[in-house]
Design an enzyme around this catalytic site. Structure first.
Site, PDB file in Angstrom:
ATOM      1  N   SER A   1       0.831  -1.191   0.000  1.00 60.81           N
ATOM      2  CA  SER A   1       0.000   0.000   0.000  1.00 60.81           C
ATOM      3  C   SER A   1       0.879   1.260   0.000  1.00 60.81           C
ATOM      4  O   SER A   1       1.712   1.432  -0.885  1.00 60.81           O
ATOM      5  CB  SER A   1      -0.938  -0.039   1.219  1.00 60.81           C
ATOM      6  OG  SER A   1      -1.918   0.958   1.158  1.00 60.81           O
TER       7      SER A   1
ATOM      8  N   ASP B   1      -9.120  -6.646  -4.164  1.00 55.10           N
ATOM      9  CA  ASP B   1      -8.701  -5.334  -3.670  1.00 55.10           C
ATOM     10  C   ASP B   1      -9.242  -4.268  -4.611  1.00 55.10           C
ATOM     11  O   ASP B   1      -8.739  -4.086  -5.720  1.00 55.10           O
ATOM     12  CB  ASP B   1      -7.175  -5.275  -3.598  1.00 55.10           C
ATOM     13  CG  ASP B   1      -6.649  -3.965  -3.011  1.00 55.10           C
ATOM     14  OD1 ASP B   1      -7.451  -3.056  -2.747  1.00 55.10           O
ATOM     15  OD2 ASP B   1      -5.416  -3.867  -2.831  1.00 55.10           O
TER      16      ASP B   1
ATOM     17  N   HIS C   1      -8.157  -5.195   0.277  1.00 55.79           N
ATOM     18  CA  HIS C   1      -6.849  -4.556   0.408  1.00 55.79           C
ATOM     19  C   HIS C   1      -6.057  -5.136   1.573  1.00 55.79           C
ATOM     20  O   HIS C   1      -4.825  -5.160   1.548  1.00 55.79           O
ATOM     21  CB  HIS C   1      -7.031  -3.051   0.585  1.00 55.79           C
ATOM     22  CG  HIS C   1      -5.756  -2.273   0.531  1.00 55.79           C
ATOM     23  ND1 HIS C   1      -4.875  -2.373  -0.523  1.00 55.79           N
ATOM     24  CD2 HIS C   1      -5.191  -1.392   1.407  1.00 55.79           C
ATOM     25  CE1 HIS C   1      -3.832  -1.582  -0.308  1.00 55.79           C
ATOM     26  NE2 HIS C   1      -3.996  -0.988   0.859  1.00 55.79           N
ATOM     27  N   ASP C   2      -6.739  -5.614   2.589  1.00 59.89           N
ATOM     28  CA  ASP C   2      -6.062  -6.198   3.746  1.00 59.89           C
ATOM     29  C   ASP C   2      -5.374  -7.524   3.429  1.00 59.89           C
ATOM     30  O   ASP C   2      -4.671  -8.079   4.285  1.00 59.89           O
ATOM     31  CB  ASP C   2      -7.061  -6.428   4.887  1.00 59.89           C
ATOM     32  CG  ASP C   2      -7.234  -5.195   5.759  1.00 59.89           C
ATOM     33  OD1 ASP C   2      -6.479  -4.220   5.577  1.00 59.89           O
ATOM     34  OD2 ASP C   2      -8.125  -5.207   6.630  1.00 59.89           O
TER      35      ASP C   2
END
Length: 380
Positions: free
Chosen positions: A157, A324, A357-358
C-alpha cells in the site's frame, strides 16, 4: 498471551530510538532541526552489510512488524506472518529493519512531539510530509546502520509507494523493490475516501483545529468514524459477507418487537473505530492520508511513469489481490506495464483472495509461495 513463542518467530524484540541532529529539509520547504526515528531489527547484518531488507509500513502501520515486545502481548507485530525464520522474509538470511515513519505516533517525531523552537507540542503546526521525505529519513537511518545498499525495500500500500520512491531517489542503494497492493498514484475515488475520513476528524468539536492536545481534549469520535470509513474500503464485499453476512449481534426481527437490531458488522466496525482511536493520533492520520493523496511517482517526469522508471536500476516484484478494489490489480498492472516498457526486470503476480486490500497482511498460501520464492532469488 502466547504460552511459548512460536519456533518461527523472531522472538522478543525491543524498539530502538535513534536521534538525528542534522536538519532535514522537507519537500514542503520547511526544515526539521532534529528528529527521532523508532525502529526494530530482526536477524543479523552480515559482514558485507549486503543482506539488509527495509520494511516500509502503510498508513496505520509502525515499527513493530514482527515478534513480541513481551510475553504478555496478545498478538505479534503486524507482518509477523511473513517475517521470521523460514518465512518469506527469512531472518535466517536477512537483516530486517522496520521503522515508524516521521510524522508517526509510535515514537518517531510527529505532531504529538515537542517543537524545540516553541517548547510545546507541534500539533497542527507539524510540517506537511511527502513520501520522499520518509525515504530521505530512511536513507539517513541506513547510513547510521552502515547499510550502503538494501538487498530489498519492501512495502504494501503506502509502503509500496515508498519502495518505488526508493528505486528512483536512491537507485544505486537498492537491488530489489517489492511493491504489494500499491499504485503509481491515487484515484479520485481514493482521494475522496481520504477527504471524507479527514472531515470526520476535523468536524469533531474536540479537534480544535488540530491543537486538541494543548486544549486537553481529543477528537476520539471523529477519528473512530474516520477509521470505520477507511476500514470498509480495506475489505471486500465477498469477504465481509462471508465473515458477517446479516448475522445479528443483538435484537431480533420478531414481529411486534420494537427492539433495536444490531448487526455483527456494525459491532465490528465500532470496535475497530474505538480501538484505533485509542492508539492513533488524529493529526498523524490527517498527515499520512495527505501524503497518500499527494503521491504521484511520475509527476516530475512529465507524468510519464516509463520516464520515471528509466532512473531505476533494481529488479521488481509487483503483487496485487483480486478483490482489492481500493488498490485494484489494474493499478499494479500499470506499474508492471511501465516497467516492461522501460526495459526493467519485473515479476508480477495477482493473488486470488477474498480479503480485499487487507489481503497483503493475512496468511495466504499462494501469496506466501510467490513472496518466498522471489525472496529466495535474492543473493546476499
Amino acid at each position: 498471551m502466547p504460552e511459548q513463542l512460536p519456533a518461527d518467530s523472531v522472538g522478543l524484540v525491543t524498539p530502538i530510538t535513534q536521534t538525528f541532529s542534522e536538519p532535514l529539509l522537507l519537500a514542503c520547504g520547511r526544515t526539521l532541526p532534529s528528529y527521532d526515528l523508532v525502529y526494530e531489527t530482526y536477524g543479523e547484518l552480515n559482514a558485507q552489510a549486503s543482506n539488509a531488507v527495509l520494511i516500509c509500513h502503510a498508513l496505520s502501520g509502525h515499527h513493530h512488524a514482527a515478534g513480541y515486545h513481551s510475553l504478555d502481548d496478545r498478538k505479534p507485530g503486524w507482518w509477523d506472518n511473513y517475517i521470521g525464520p523460514g518465512k518469506a522474509i527469512d531472518t535466517n538470511r536477512f537483516f530486517v529493519v522496520s521503522l515508524n515513519n516521521l510524522g508517526g505516533c509510535h515514537g518517531s517525531t510527529g505532531p504529538a512531539s515537542i517543537d524545540p523552537a516553541k517548547g510545546k507540542v507541534y500539533g497542527a503546526d507539524f510540517p506537511l510530509l511527502r513520501v520522499r521525505d520518509w525515504v530521505s529519513s530512511q536513507a539517513r537511518l541506513a547510513d547510521h546502520l552502515g547499510i550502503t545498499q538494501w538487498a530489498a525495500v519492501v512495502g504494501g500500500s503506502l509502503g509500496g509507494m515508498q519502495a518505488m520512491r526508493w528505486a528512483l531517489e536512491y537507485p544505486e542503494r537498492i537491488r530489489h523493490c517489492i511493491v504489494i497492493a500499491s499504485a503509481l498514484n491515487l484515484t479520485a475515488q481514493n482521494i475522496a475516501f481520504n477527504e471524507t475520513a479527514r472531515r470526520a476528524i476535523t468536524s469533531d468539536p474536540d479537534f480544535h483545529d488540530g491543537d486538541y492536545l494543548a486544549k486537553g481534549t481529543y477528537p476520539k469520535r471523529g477519528l473512530a468514524l474516520a477509521r470505520m470509513v477507511g476500514h470498509i474500503t480495506y475489505l471486500s464485499d465477498d469477504g465481509m459477507d462471508e465473515k458477517f453476512g446479516r448475522e445479528l449481534r443483538a435484537g431480533s426481527f420478531v414481529l411486534g418487537s420494537d427492539e433495536l437490531v444490531e448487526f455483527q458488522i456494525e459491532s465490528y466496525l465500532r470496535y475497530q473505530g474505538d480501538s484505533f482511536s485509542g492508539s492513533f493520533d488524529a493529526n498523524t492520520y490527517i498527515l499520512m492520508t495527505r501524503a497518500l493523496d499527494y503521491f504521484d511517482l511520475s509527476r516530475e517526469y512529465n507524468d510519464n511513469p516509463v520516464s520515471a522508471f528509466n532512473h531505476s536500476q533494481c529488479r521488481f516484484l509487483v503483487v496485487s489481490f483480486s478483490s482489492d478494489w481500493r488498490f485494484s490489480p489494474q493499478r499494479s498492472r500499470e506499474i508492471v506495464d511501465a516497467l516492461i516498457t522501460a526495459g526493467k526486470p519485473v515479476s508480477y503476480a495477482e493473488i486470488e483472495s477474498k480479503h480485499g486490500h487487507d489481503a497483503f497482511l493475512v496468511p495466504d498460501q499462494r501469496y506466501r509461495q510467490v513472496f518466498s520464492r522471489y525472496m529466495n532469488t535474492i543473493e546476499v
